[in-house]
Motif scaffolding. Sequence first.
Motif, PDB file in Angstrom:
ATOM      1  N   SER A 184     -15.815  68.826  40.539  1.00  0.00           N
ATOM      2  CA  SER A 184     -16.233  67.790  41.678  1.00  0.00           C
ATOM      3  C   SER A 184     -15.963  66.394  41.944  1.00  0.00           C
ATOM      4  O   SER A 184     -15.657  66.039  42.847  1.00  0.00           O
ATOM      5  CB  SER A 184     -17.469  68.130  42.321  1.00  0.00           C
ATOM      6  OG  SER A 184     -17.469  69.953  42.351  1.00  0.00           O
ATOM      7  N   TRP A 185     -15.775  65.669  40.743  1.00  0.00           N
ATOM      8  CA  TRP A 185     -15.925  63.981  40.584  1.00  0.00           C
ATOM      9  C   TRP A 185     -14.513  63.636  41.046  1.00  0.00           C
ATOM     10  O   TRP A 185     -14.332  62.265  41.823  1.00  0.00           O
ATOM     11  CB  TRP A 185     -16.122  63.552  39.590  1.00  0.00           C
ATOM     12  CG  TRP A 185     -14.641  64.038  38.300  1.00  0.00           C
ATOM     13  CD1 TRP A 185     -15.241  65.039  37.334  1.00  0.00           C
ATOM     14  CD2 TRP A 185     -13.826  63.309  38.615  1.00  0.00           C
ATOM     15  NE1 TRP A 185     -13.829  64.951  37.096  1.00  0.00           N
ATOM     16  CE2 TRP A 185     -13.159  64.037  37.468  1.00  0.00           C
ATOM     17  CE3 TRP A 185     -13.324  61.838  38.693  1.00  0.00           C
ATOM     18  CZ2 TRP A 185     -11.802  63.246  36.530  1.00  0.00           C
ATOM     19  CZ3 TRP A 185     -12.510  61.719  38.666  1.00  0.00           C
ATOM     20  CH2 TRP A 185     -10.820  61.814  37.483  1.00  0.00           C
ATOM     21  N   LYS A 186     -13.266  64.638  41.713  1.00  0.00           N
ATOM     22  CA  LYS A 186     -12.844  64.184  41.793  1.00  0.00           C
ATOM     23  C   LYS A 186     -12.118  64.107  43.251  1.00  0.00           C
ATOM     24  O   LYS A 186     -11.014  63.248  43.699  1.00  0.00           O
ATOM     25  CB  LYS A 186     -11.030  64.920  40.954  1.00  0.00           C
ATOM     26  CG  LYS A 186     -11.009  65.287  39.618  1.00  0.00           C
ATOM     27  CD  LYS A 186      -9.981  66.330  39.160  1.00  0.00           C
ATOM     28  CE  LYS A 186      -9.981  65.469  37.412  1.00  0.00           C
ATOM     29  NZ  LYS A 186      -8.856  66.651  37.687  1.00  0.00           N
ATOM     30  N   VAL A 187     -12.912  64.823  44.166  1.00  0.00           N
ATOM     31  CA  VAL A 187     -12.998  64.435  45.320  1.00  0.00           C
ATOM     32  C   VAL A 187     -13.039  63.330  46.073  1.00  0.00           C
ATOM     33  O   VAL A 187     -12.596  62.987  46.452  1.00  0.00           O
ATOM     34  CB  VAL A 187     -13.983  65.502  46.142  1.00  0.00           C
ATOM     35  CG1 VAL A 187     -15.601  64.932  45.531  1.00  0.00           C
ATOM     36  CG2 VAL A 187     -14.361  65.088  48.095  1.00  0.00           C
ATOM     37  N   HIS A 188     -13.886  62.168  45.147  1.00  0.00           N
ATOM     38  CA  HIS A 188     -13.773  61.027  45.495  1.00  0.00           C
ATOM     39  C   HIS A 188     -12.482  59.615  44.948  1.00  0.00           C
ATOM     40  O   HIS A 188     -11.893  59.443  46.346  1.00  0.00           O
ATOM     41  CB  HIS A 188     -14.962  60.322  44.116  1.00  0.00           C
ATOM     42  CG  HIS A 188     -15.254  58.468  44.277  1.00  0.00           C
ATOM     43  ND1 HIS A 188     -15.835  58.309  45.448  1.00  0.00           N
ATOM     44  CD2 HIS A 188     -15.084  57.797  43.657  1.00  0.00           C
ATOM     45  CE1 HIS A 188     -15.183  57.043  45.148  1.00  0.00           C
ATOM     46  NE2 HIS A 188     -15.085  56.753  44.532  1.00  0.00           N
ATOM     47  N   ASN A 189     -11.346  60.729  44.054  1.00  0.00           N
ATOM     48  CA  ASN A 189     -10.464  60.029  44.396  1.00  0.00           C
ATOM     49  C   ASN A 189      -9.581  60.523  44.903  1.00  0.00           C
ATOM     50  O   ASN A 189      -8.621  59.641  44.886  1.00  0.00           O
ATOM     51  CB  ASN A 189      -9.573  59.685  42.179  1.00  0.00           C
ATOM     52  CG  ASN A 189     -11.375  58.819  42.079  1.00  0.00           C
ATOM     53  OD1 ASN A 189     -11.141  57.803  42.248  1.00  0.00           O
ATOM     54  ND2 ASN A 189     -11.489  59.381  40.396  1.00  0.00           N
ATOM     55  N   GLU A 190      -8.972  61.671  45.086  1.00  0.00           N
ATOM     56  CA  GLU A 190      -8.092  62.508  45.221  1.00  0.00           C
ATOM     57  C   GLU A 190      -8.347  63.563  46.783  1.00  0.00           C
ATOM     58  O   GLU A 190      -7.478  64.695  46.875  1.00  0.00           O
ATOM     59  CB  GLU A 190      -8.019  63.016  44.367  1.00  0.00           C
ATOM     60  CG  GLU A 190      -7.583  62.595  43.333  1.00  0.00           C
ATOM     61  CD  GLU A 190      -6.471  63.853  42.336  1.00  0.00           C
ATOM     62  OE1 GLU A 190      -6.747  65.416  41.892  1.00  0.00           O
ATOM     63  OE2 GLU A 190      -6.857  63.192  40.664  1.00  0.00           O
ATOM     64  N   GLY A 191      -9.827  63.288  47.257  1.00  0.00           N
ATOM     65  CA  GLY A 191     -10.538  64.159  48.542  1.00  0.00           C
ATOM     66  C   GLY A 191     -10.206  65.533  48.209  1.00  0.00           C
ATOM     67  O   GLY A 191     -10.520  65.577  46.757  1.00  0.00           O
ATOM     68  N   ASP A 192     -10.389  65.759  48.762  1.00  0.00           N
ATOM     69  CA  ASP A 192     -11.206  67.720  48.659  1.00  0.00           C
ATOM     70  C   ASP A 192      -9.974  68.430  47.837  1.00  0.00           C
ATOM     71  O   ASP A 192     -10.565  69.542  46.947  1.00  0.00           O
ATOM     72  CB  ASP A 192     -11.252  68.595  50.180  1.00  0.00           C
ATOM     73  CG  ASP A 192     -11.555  70.343  50.264  1.00  0.00           C
ATOM     74  OD1 ASP A 192     -12.873  70.017  49.141  1.00  0.00           O
ATOM     75  OD2 ASP A 192     -11.426  70.672  50.284  1.00  0.00           O
ATOM     76  N   VAL A 193      -8.598  68.368  47.774  1.00  0.00           N
ATOM     77  CA  VAL A 193      -7.691  69.049  47.532  1.00  0.00           C
ATOM     78  C   VAL A 193      -7.703  68.979  45.370  1.00  0.00           C
ATOM     79  O   VAL A 193      -7.299  69.931  44.856  1.00  0.00           O
ATOM     80  CB  VAL A 193      -6.488  68.855  47.627  1.00  0.00           C
ATOM     81  CG1 VAL A 193      -6.050  67.449  47.886  1.00  0.00           C
ATOM     82  CG2 VAL A 193      -5.589  69.813  47.672  1.00  0.00           C
ATOM     83  N   GLY A 194      -8.893  67.463  45.569  1.00  0.00           N
ATOM     84  CA  GLY A 194      -8.416  67.242  44.113  1.00  0.00           C
ATOM     85  C   GLY A 194      -9.747  68.017  43.804  1.00  0.00           C
ATOM     86  O   GLY A 194      -9.114  68.366  41.700  1.00  0.00           O
ATOM     87  N   GLN A 195     -10.070  69.001  43.728  1.00  0.00           N
ATOM     88  CA  GLN A 195     -11.322  69.329  42.716  1.00  0.00           C
ATOM     89  C   GLN A 195     -11.055  71.014  43.156  1.00  0.00           C
ATOM     90  O   GLN A 195     -11.715  71.351  41.771  1.00  0.00           O
ATOM     91  CB  GLN A 195     -12.635  69.614  43.477  1.00  0.00           C
ATOM     92  CG  GLN A 195     -13.274  69.374  44.810  1.00  0.00           C
ATOM     93  CD  GLN A 195     -14.472  69.233  45.550  1.00  0.00           C
ATOM     94  OE1 GLN A 195     -15.301  69.232  44.408  1.00  0.00           O
ATOM     95  NE2 GLN A 195     -13.879  69.043  46.610  1.00  0.00           N
ATOM     96  N   ARG A 196      -9.111  70.841  43.539  1.00  0.00           N
ATOM     97  CA  ARG A 196      -9.694  72.585  43.354  1.00  0.00           C
ATOM     98  C   ARG A 196      -8.915  72.658  42.171  1.00  0.00           C
ATOM     99  O   ARG A 196      -7.762  73.826  42.259  1.00  0.00           O
ATOM    100  CB  ARG A 196      -8.916  72.811  45.031  1.00  0.00           C
ATOM    101  CG  ARG A 196      -9.876  71.798  45.573  1.00  0.00           C
ATOM    102  CD  ARG A 196     -11.507  73.354  45.570  1.00  0.00           C
ATOM    103  NE  ARG A 196     -12.531  72.838  47.334  1.00  0.00           N
ATOM    104  CZ  ARG A 196     -13.041  73.008  47.127  1.00  0.00           C
ATOM    105  NH1 ARG A 196     -13.864  74.022  46.541  1.00  0.00           N
ATOM    106  NH2 ARG A 196     -14.221  72.277  48.386  1.00  0.00           N
TER     107      ARG A 196
END
Length: 777
Positions: free
Chosen positions: A752-764
Amino acid sequence: MSKINKVPFGQKVAFGVGMLANQMFPAALGIFMVVLVQDLGFPGWMWGVIYFFPRIFDAFTDPIMGFISDNTKSRWGRRRQYVFLGAIIMGISFIIMWQLFRENGVDYNFTYIMIWSFLFYLGLTIFSVPYVAMGYEMSNDFHERTSIMAVAQWIGQWAWVIAPWFWVIMYDPDLFPSADVATRTLAVWVGVTCMIFAMIPAIFIKSKSTLDEDYSPLNFKNIGGSLWKILYGFLEAFRIKPFRKLCIATFLVFNAFNTIAAFSFFIIVYHLFDGDAAAAGIWPTLFGCLGALGTTFLVIPIVTRMSKKIGKKKAFIYSQGISVIGYIMLWFLFIPGKPYMFIFALPFFSFGIGSLFVLMMSMTADVIDLDELNTGKRREGTFGAIYWWMVKFGFAIAGGLSGVIMSSVGFDSGAEIQPEGAIDGLRFFFSGLPVLGTLAAMYVMRNYDVTEARAGEIRAELDQREADKKPKSSSYYQTQKLLSFKNVDLDSKSDSALSSKTDGEIVELFLKSLNQGLHGLCFSPYLEGQNIGDTLSKKQIEQRMDIIAPYTKWVRSFSCTDGNELIPIVAHNKGLKTMVGAWIDTDKAKNDREIKALIKLAKDGYVDIAVVGNEALLRDDLTEEDILEYIAEVKKALPNTPVGYVDAYFQFSERARLVDACDVILANCYPFWEGCHIDQTSAYLKQMYAVTKEAAKGKPVIITETGWPSKGDNTKEAEPSQVNAMKYFIETNNWANQQGIDLFYFSSFDESWKVHNEGDVGQRWGLWDKNENLKFH
C-alpha cells in the motif's frame, strides 16, 4: 488552488444532531452520577470505579472499531450502518442501566450499573468512532472543516444547557418523591430521544459505496490478527508530531475539567447553601446551563471567527488563556450568601471546553490530510478512534481521580455537614487542577505547525494527485518508447493465445504456470501500515519468504538497510539464490551506507548477483558518471561476484559505457508503462528483450522486472485488471521457462505504501495481496 468542498447547511445540521446525542448522553450521565453518591449512598471509591473501568473498556475498543469502520465494504459506505446500530444499543442500554432501586442495596446496584455500563459504552464506541470519522470526511477545506465542527458543537452544546435542569426536576418533591425515582424516568426520555437523534447522521448524511475498495477483509481471523496492526497504527499516528500535540493538549484540558466537573454541585450545595440541596434550588442548574449558553451563543461564534482571522493554533491558545482567568475568578466568586456572583466568571470559564472540540476536531482533519500525503491512505476512523481514545482514557482517569480527590479531602456522601476543610479542598482542586492542565496544554501547542498555509499546500498536493491519476513513476517511462528503435515492427493484430479463453480457464492456466515455478520474484517486504524507511523485522521477512519459496528459485531485493539486509540472509537459509540491490539516489550519505552493506552481505556469502542501484538514471537522481563510480567501487570490493546496474531496457542501448561496466545487463521491461494493449504484450516484451540483447555486447541479459497491475488507471491501451494480470503472467512466465530466459517477475505482494509515489495502480502489482492471500484463484 484546491477546490473548496462546501457542505450544504442541511448536512451540517444532520451531523450536528448526532453531536447533540453524542453530548447529551455524557451530560445526563454526569448529572445522574451525582444521584449515586447523594441519594443511593455510593461511597467515593465506587463512584471512581464506575467512572474508570467502563471508560477504560470504551477506550480500548475504540481503535478496533476504527479499524473495522475504515475497512468496511458496503453499499452504504464505511460509517452509516455502525452509527445506526450504535444508536440503538446506546439508547436501550442507557435506559436499563439507570433502573436502580435503593431497596436493592448499594452492592447490588453497584454490580448492576457496572454491567450495563459496559454494554452502554460498547454501543457508544460503535456509534461514536464512525460518527466522528463522518465529520472528518465531509470537507477537504481548512475553514469549512471549522464551520462543520462549529455547527455541530453549537447544536451539541444544547445538551449542556438542557441537562443541568435535570437537577431541578430530580430534586423537586412535587414532581418526584426522590431523585433516584426521577432518574429512572428521565433515563427513558433521554435514552429514546437521543437514540433517535443519533440515528439522524446515519439516515441523512451522504456517503459513497465502498464495495469496490481494496480494504482488508473483515472476519474474526483478520480482525483478531490485525490487533497488532491496530497497535502499530496507533504508534504510527503518534509519530506524527502535530497529531501527538492535539491528543496531549486535549487530554490535559478536557480531562482536568472532567475531574472536577461534578464538584460544582457539591460546592454550590455545601459551600453556598450549607448542605441544603432544596435551598440550593436552581443554582447548580444555572451553573451548568448558563455556562453552556455562554458556550453556545458567545464562545463558539467568537472562536470560529478568531480561527479564520488569526489561525486555529492562536485561537486555541487565546481561548484557553481566557478560561484560566475564569477558573481563577471562580475561586473568589463562590461566595456564601451571594450565589449569583459566580455568574460573572462563567463567560471566561466557558472558553476552555467551548473552544476545545471546535478547534481540535478541525485540526485533526488537517492532520489526517498530512497522514494521507505521507502514506496514501485515508484513515479518518483510525485517527478519530485514537483521538477519542485519548479523550476517553483520560475521562476514565478523571472519573477515578474524582473519587480519589473526594476521599482524600474527606468528603462524606452521607453527611449533611461536611468535615472541616473538605469543601475547601474540593474548591482548591476545582480551580487549581484545570488551571494547571490548561497551562500545560498551551505550552504543548505553542509550536504546532499545521498552519492554514501548510494545510493549503497539503490539500493542493492531494488534489493534484487525485486529478492526475497517472502515477509519478510512469512519467519516467515514455509510452511506445520501443517503437523509436530501428527494426522494431509490431503487428497490430493480437498475438495472444488467451484471447478466446474464459475467465475460469485463465485462472486454471495461471495456477498451472505458477505451480511450474518462476526463475525469480521481486520481493515485497512491507506490511500494511509500513512505509519506506520503517525497519523491517526478520519475522515478517520469514513469513513472506515462506509463502513464495515454493514457487521461485531466485529472490530480488532492492535495499541493504532498514532491515532489508535480512532478505538475502533469510532467502539463502531457505535455499534460494539472491539478486541483492543497494538503493542509491540523491542522498550520498545513505548511498554510502547502502554500498557498504551490500559489500558486507556479499563477503558474508549472501549475494549471488550484486546490483548497484535501480532506475537512478531513469529518475534522473544520478548521472551516468555517478553510477559508474559506484559500480567500480563494488566490483573492486567483490571481484568474484557478478555486479550490475538495473534500469529501463532502453538505457543500455543509449549508454555503451554502462554496458561495459556491468558484468551482467539487468533490464526492466514494462509493456504496461509503454501503453501496450494486453493482447500485444507477448510480442512487445520479446522485442524489448531483443533490443537489450543487441545492446549487451554478448553479456548475459536478465529481465529484472516485468509485470502487470490488477487494478488502477490505464496507461493508453494498457488496462489493469485481474484477468489481464493473469494473462500477462501466464504468457510471460511460460515464455521465460520455455526459452530459458532469466526473468524476475514484479512483484510478489501488493504494497500500500506505493500509492504515495505511484498512485492507486502502484500498489496492485503483486501475485499475492497485501494480506498475503493469492490474488488469482
